[in-house]
Scaffold this motif. Sequence first.
Motif, mmCIF file in Angstrom:
data_model
loop_
_atom_site.group_PDB
_atom_site.id
_atom_site.type_symbol
_atom_site.label_atom_id
_atom_site.label_comp_id
_atom_site.label_asym_id
_atom_site.label_seq_id
_atom_site.Cartn_x
_atom_site.Cartn_y
_atom_site.Cartn_z
ATOM 1 N N UNK A 284 14.098 2.885 -17.973
ATOM 2 C CA UNK A 284 13.311 4.098 -17.781
ATOM 3 C C UNK A 284 14.105 5.185 -17.090
ATOM 4 N N UNK A 285 14.493 4.893 -15.850
ATOM 5 C CA UNK A 285 15.137 5.945 -15.078
ATOM 6 C C UNK A 285 16.492 6.291 -15.659
ATOM 7 N N UNK A 286 17.119 5.311 -16.318
ATOM 8 C CA UNK A 286 18.425 5.603 -16.877
ATOM 9 C C UNK A 286 18.347 6.250 -18.232
ATOM 10 N N UNK B 11 9.005 -0.239 -9.756
ATOM 11 C CA UNK B 11 9.959 -1.344 -9.764
ATOM 12 C C UNK B 11 10.018 -2.011 -8.393
ATOM 13 N N UNK B 12 9.814 -1.227 -7.344
ATOM 14 C CA UNK B 12 9.759 -1.844 -6.021
ATOM 15 C C UNK B 12 8.549 -2.767 -5.909
ATOM 16 N N UNK B 13 7.453 -2.338 -6.492
ATOM 17 C CA UNK B 13 6.263 -3.201 -6.527
ATOM 18 C C UNK B 13 6.562 -4.500 -7.269
ATOM 19 N N UNK B 14 7.259 -4.367 -8.383
ATOM 20 C CA UNK B 14 7.566 -5.564 -9.166
ATOM 21 C C UNK B 14 8.477 -6.492 -8.390
ATOM 22 N N UNK B 15 9.422 -5.921 -7.665
ATOM 23 C CA UNK B 15 10.284 -6.767 -6.844
ATOM 24 C C UNK B 15 9.449 -7.495 -5.808
ATOM 25 N N UNK B 16 8.467 -6.784 -5.311
ATOM 26 C CA UNK B 16 7.653 -7.397 -4.271
ATOM 27 C C UNK B 16 6.867 -8.594 -4.788
ATOM 28 N N UNK B 17 6.456 -8.544 -6.044
ATOM 29 C CA UNK B 17 5.749 -9.707 -6.558
ATOM 30 C C UNK B 17 6.701 -10.697 -7.221
ATOM 31 N N UNK B 18 7.982 -10.465 -7.107
ATOM 32 C CA UNK B 18 8.930 -11.468 -7.554
ATOM 33 C C UNK B 18 9.369 -11.341 -8.995
ATOM 34 N N UNK B 19 9.238 -10.165 -9.570
ATOM 35 C CA UNK B 19 9.696 -9.969 -10.941
ATOM 36 C C UNK B 19 10.961 -9.132 -10.914
ATOM 37 N N UNK C 49 10.578 4.246 -9.827
ATOM 38 C CA UNK C 49 11.195 3.541 -8.707
ATOM 39 C C UNK C 49 10.146 2.799 -7.884
ATOM 40 N N UNK C 50 9.028 3.467 -7.634
ATOM 41 C CA UNK C 50 7.987 2.806 -6.844
ATOM 42 C C UNK C 50 7.439 1.592 -7.579
ATOM 43 N N UNK D 38 0.825 -1.207 0.000
ATOM 44 C CA UNK D 38 0.000 0.000 0.000
ATOM 45 C C UNK D 38 0.856 1.254 0.000
ATOM 46 N N UNK D 39 1.939 1.223 0.759
ATOM 47 C CA UNK D 39 2.803 2.400 0.778
ATOM 48 C C UNK D 39 3.386 2.651 -0.605
ATOM 49 N N UNK D 40 3.840 1.575 -1.232
ATOM 50 C CA UNK D 40 4.448 1.739 -2.552
ATOM 51 C C UNK D 40 3.442 2.225 -3.574
ATOM 52 N N UNK D 41 2.256 1.656 -3.502
ATOM 53 C CA UNK D 41 1.267 2.081 -4.503
ATOM 54 C C UNK D 41 0.824 3.517 -4.238
ATOM 55 N N UNK D 42 0.751 3.885 -2.952
ATOM 56 C CA UNK D 42 0.420 5.285 -2.657
ATOM 57 C C UNK D 42 1.483 6.211 -3.206
ATOM 58 N N UNK D 43 2.721 5.793 -3.037
ATOM 59 C CA UNK D 43 3.822 6.598 -3.548
ATOM 60 C C UNK D 43 3.722 6.754 -5.058
#
Lengths: 87, 267
Positions: free
Chosen positions: B118-120, B99-107, B96-97, B65-70
């Motif tokens: 993207x960011x680069x 990609x953190x979400x994606x890490x959280x679901x294992x991607x 960044x947010x 939720x924090x990441x998605x809010x961000x």
Amino acid sequence: MFAIGVVGFLTRRNMIVMFLCTEVMFQGVLVNLVAMGLLHGNLQGQGMGIFVLVIAAVEAGLGLAIVVMLYRRRGTLDAESWRTMRG
Amino acid sequence: MRDSLVYVSYVVSAVIAAGIYAGLPKDGKAAQRGATVFAISAGAAAVVYLLHRMLGSVSGHVVFCVLSALSIGAAVRVVTHPRPVYSALYFVLVVLATSALLIQVGAEFLAMALVIVYAGAILVTYVFVIMLSQQSPETQGRISSMLDYDRSAREPFWACVAGFMLMATLAGMIVERSWGEPAAAPGAGHYRNTVELGKLLMTDFAVSVELAAVLLMVALVGSIAIARKRLPSAAEFVGTRRRVRLGRRWSRFEQKAQRHGSSRRGD
């Protein structure tokens, strides 16, 4: 896992001012793809996500080239200045 | 239960749409700080809704939720910020947010690719183009010194209404449907995301990978061709110079002839 899809489209709800917003839309689609892939338990979503990434890169390059060209022609970045293209 | 959730999702979309409408720069005056805060808090309301929806269903939903809010708040800022450079920076935050979400679901691989590409790459290109083509004077960050089209959005109300319609429809559909549990969540054991993804890309998606490569190449060539300055090529250049020299000589000759003729006429 369902709510990830919610965020996926919550993020991409804009199509107004700038070209950057298309990239935000791409983000939403990407998250959605990954979430759906996870829902179905396979990796196809992530594979598709990589292609979304490729398309986004292509789109950014071409679109920015077009933007630069239009800017050179008109001297402004205002989309309204191309109003004469309206039929 | 589910019907009420549908209505909650409608309300959330309406709140976010109203927040964006309030935050958008309008004619003459910039968005007030209160409106900005309101837009951000609208994103927070969406997160409250998400929390409500996800309670007890998935572990680690607070982080989610924090990441998605961000990401939602940053996306709102991308849309509403009057300065393109800042909105590009907020877009970095979105990336960044996400990609953190994606890490959280294992991607993991996709998350890393997202940050790098993207960011680069894409963001650097954006910032370059913005700096190349921006002419709004930077005087003390005052909004009145900015360009007109940065200050006022075009048709903000109807755009927000359209966005609300889209979002409410999607949210209603997603909430209404029962999704069930995710099938066999990967991530246990010696599962490695990157390896599996590479196998998938090289077997099932091999043709698509090649197509993507061709597409990138074509886009590279095309964008260079589009954005190139119209410099004359070498042969043309010599030709034009000669023509210019000849033309200058001819015009001098003409002037002389004119003077001659006029003086004779003067006689």
